[in-house]
Design an enzyme around this catalytic site. Structure first.
Site, short mmCIF file in Angstrom:
data_model
loop_
_atom_site.label_atom_id
_atom_site.label_comp_id
_atom_site.label_asym_id
_atom_site.label_seq_id
_atom_site.Cartn_x
_atom_site.Cartn_y
_atom_site.Cartn_z
CB SER A 1 -40.39 16.14 -58.14
OG SER A 1 -40.40 17.50 -58.52
CE1 TYR B 1 -44.33 17.43 -54.53
CE2 TYR B 1 -42.37 18.42 -55.50
CZ TYR B 1 -43.50 17.63 -55.62
OH TYR B 1 -43.79 17.04 -56.83
P1 NAD Z 1 -52.61 14.66 -58.83
O1 NAD Z 1 -53.05 15.51 -57.71
O2 NAD Z 1 -53.32 14.72 -60.14
O3 NAD Z 1 -52.56 13.13 -58.38
C1 NAD Z 1 -52.16 12.76 -57.10
C2 NAD Z 1 -52.77 11.42 -56.79
O4 NAD Z 1 -52.38 11.04 -55.45
C3 NAD Z 1 -54.30 11.42 -56.82
O5 NAD Z 1 -54.77 10.21 -57.34
C4 NAD Z 1 -54.67 11.52 -55.32
O6 NAD Z 1 -55.94 11.00 -55.01
C5 NAD Z 1 -53.55 10.68 -54.73
N1 NAD Z 1 -53.34 10.90 -53.30
C6 NAD Z 1 -53.10 12.06 -52.64
N2 NAD Z 1 -53.00 11.83 -51.31
C7 NAD Z 1 -53.19 10.50 -51.13
C8 NAD Z 1 -53.21 9.65 -49.99
N3 NAD Z 1 -53.03 10.12 -48.74
N4 NAD Z 1 -53.44 8.33 -50.17
C9 NAD Z 1 -53.64 7.83 -51.42
N5 NAD Z 1 -53.62 8.59 -52.54
C10 NAD Z 1 -53.40 9.90 -52.39
O7 NAD Z 1 -51.05 15.02 -59.01
P2 NAD Z 1 -49.99 14.71 -60.17
O8 NAD Z 1 -49.54 16.01 -60.67
O9 NAD Z 1 -50.48 13.67 -61.11
O10 NAD Z 1 -48.79 14.13 -59.26
C11 NAD Z 1 -48.47 12.75 -59.19
C12 NAD Z 1 -47.03 12.62 -58.67
O11 NAD Z 1 -46.14 13.28 -59.57
C13 NAD Z 1 -46.82 13.25 -57.29
O12 NAD Z 1 -45.95 12.45 -56.52
C14 NAD Z 1 -46.15 14.58 -57.64
O13 NAD Z 1 -45.34 15.05 -56.58
C15 NAD Z 1 -45.33 14.17 -58.84
N6 NAD Z 1 -44.95 15.29 -59.70
C16 NAD Z 1 -45.89 16.07 -60.32
C17 NAD Z 1 -45.49 17.12 -61.14
C18 NAD Z 1 -46.47 18.02 -61.86
O14 NAD Z 1 -46.06 19.05 -62.40
N7 NAD Z 1 -47.73 17.68 -61.95
C19 NAD Z 1 -44.12 17.36 -61.33
C20 NAD Z 1 -43.20 16.54 -60.69
C21 NAD Z 1 -43.62 15.50 -59.89
#
Ligand code: NAD
Length: 264
Positions: free
Chosen positions: A146, A159
């Site tokens: 991130s 985080y």
């Molecule tokens: P999201 O909530 O849409 O997806 C998260 C995924 O992780 C889902 O499939 C969920 O079921 C899975 N998950 C959560 N806990 C779990 C567990 N204990 N075991 C197995 N699976 C688990 O979120 P996203 O926004 O797509 O985020 C995905 C990644 O990108 C994360 O690591 C997040 O920190 C990172 N990220 C997101 C953003 C953003 O703005 N959306 C920005 C920077 C980084």
């Protein structure tokens, strides 16, 4: 689209929604065989498996419901992917959760869960998948960190700590395998348009008494100079580049895709 991943296999964690699903979909369209992982309602998981499966030319993509907060489950997931796909050539550590509170009020169980899912699971998955990559002489490890792997924001102690740790782990793995055909990189997105991220807007607009458009530009994207969401597809294409032809020299990098946040 060009099948740059033909013959490759990939395990994408947290791929039942958001960024992980976008990566799984694009990788499947590029010719890879995929195993999905993540939580969700049965119908959402079935939809993801059918969509990614269609791009793979099968009825449904293989899926593991492993809870990544549990090291044994992470190891079993990697073994299941190797059994279902024949190998794990590409590992995308993407699953993650968020919780926001000042450090002196941060619930201890939440802190531990964020470290376990967002960081420690990456170590267990890499440790389990790396021997097979070494044996076959090729591998790609992509850790979805991130912008918070590079900078901090208040209220996000767990985080930010987890994502900085992911960047440190990425660099270490990269230099350990630097003389092989295996690379390890982190992708550091700013705010990405996912249903969960967008769902924050109504509450922010209410909190500041402004429109959702103003809440987005002035509050949520306060530090993102482009003042627009990063799209899931943009993150997926960066991941695809890291697995495609000509990417072998990129390793140990923390690649920003954040509309200028880290530069600012
Ligand atoms: P999201 O909530 O849409 O997806 C998260 C995924 O992780 C889902 O499939 C969920 O079921 C899975 N998950 C959560 N806990 C779990 C567990 N204990 N075991 C197995 N699976 C688990 O979120 P996203 O926004 O797509 O985020 C995905 C990644 O990108 C994360 O690591 C997040 O920190 C990172 N990220 C997101 C953003 C953003 O703005 N959306 C920005 C920077 C980084």
């Amino acid at each position: 689209m060009e099948k740059t991943l033909a013959g490759r296999t990939a395990l994408v964690t947290g791929s039942t929604s958001g960024i992980g699903l976008g990566i799984a979909q694009l990788f499947a369209e590029a010719g890879a065989k995929i195993m999905l992982n993540g939580f969700g309602k049965p119908e959402e998981i079935a939809k993801a498996r059918a969509e990614v499966g269609a791009a793979m030319g099968v009825a449904e993509a293989p899926y593991s419901g492993a809870d990544l907060s549990k090291p044994e489950a992470v190891r079993e997931m990697v073994a299941a992917a190797e059994a279902a796909l024949g190998s794990v050539d590409i590992l995308v550590n993407n699953a993650g959760i968020q919780f926001v509170a000042p450090v002196d009020e941060f619930p201890e169980a939440k802190f531990d869960a964020i470290i376990a899912i967002n960081f420690t699971s990456n170590f267990h998955a890499i440790k389990a998948a790396l021997p097979g990559m070494k044996q076959r002489g090729w591998g790609r490890i992509i850790n979805i960190a991130s912008a918070h792997g590079l900078v901090a924001s208040p209220g996000k102690s767990a985080y930010v700590a987890a994502k900085h740790a992911v960047v440190g782990l990425t660099k270490t793995v990269a230099i350990e395998v630097a003389q092989t055909q295996i690379t390890c990189n982190a992708i550091c997105p700013g705010f990405v348009r996912t249903p969960l991220a967008e769902a924050q807007l109504p509450a922010l607009a209410k909190q500041y008494g402004v429109s959702e458009e103003v809440a987005l530009k002035d509050h949520l994207l306060e530090h993102q100079p482009s003042k627009r969401w990063i799209e899931v597809e943009e993150v997926a294409h960066m991941a695809l580049y890291l697995c495609g032809p000509g990417s072998g020299g990129v390793t140990g990098a923390a690649l920003s895709i954040d509309g200028g946040w880290y530069a600012n």
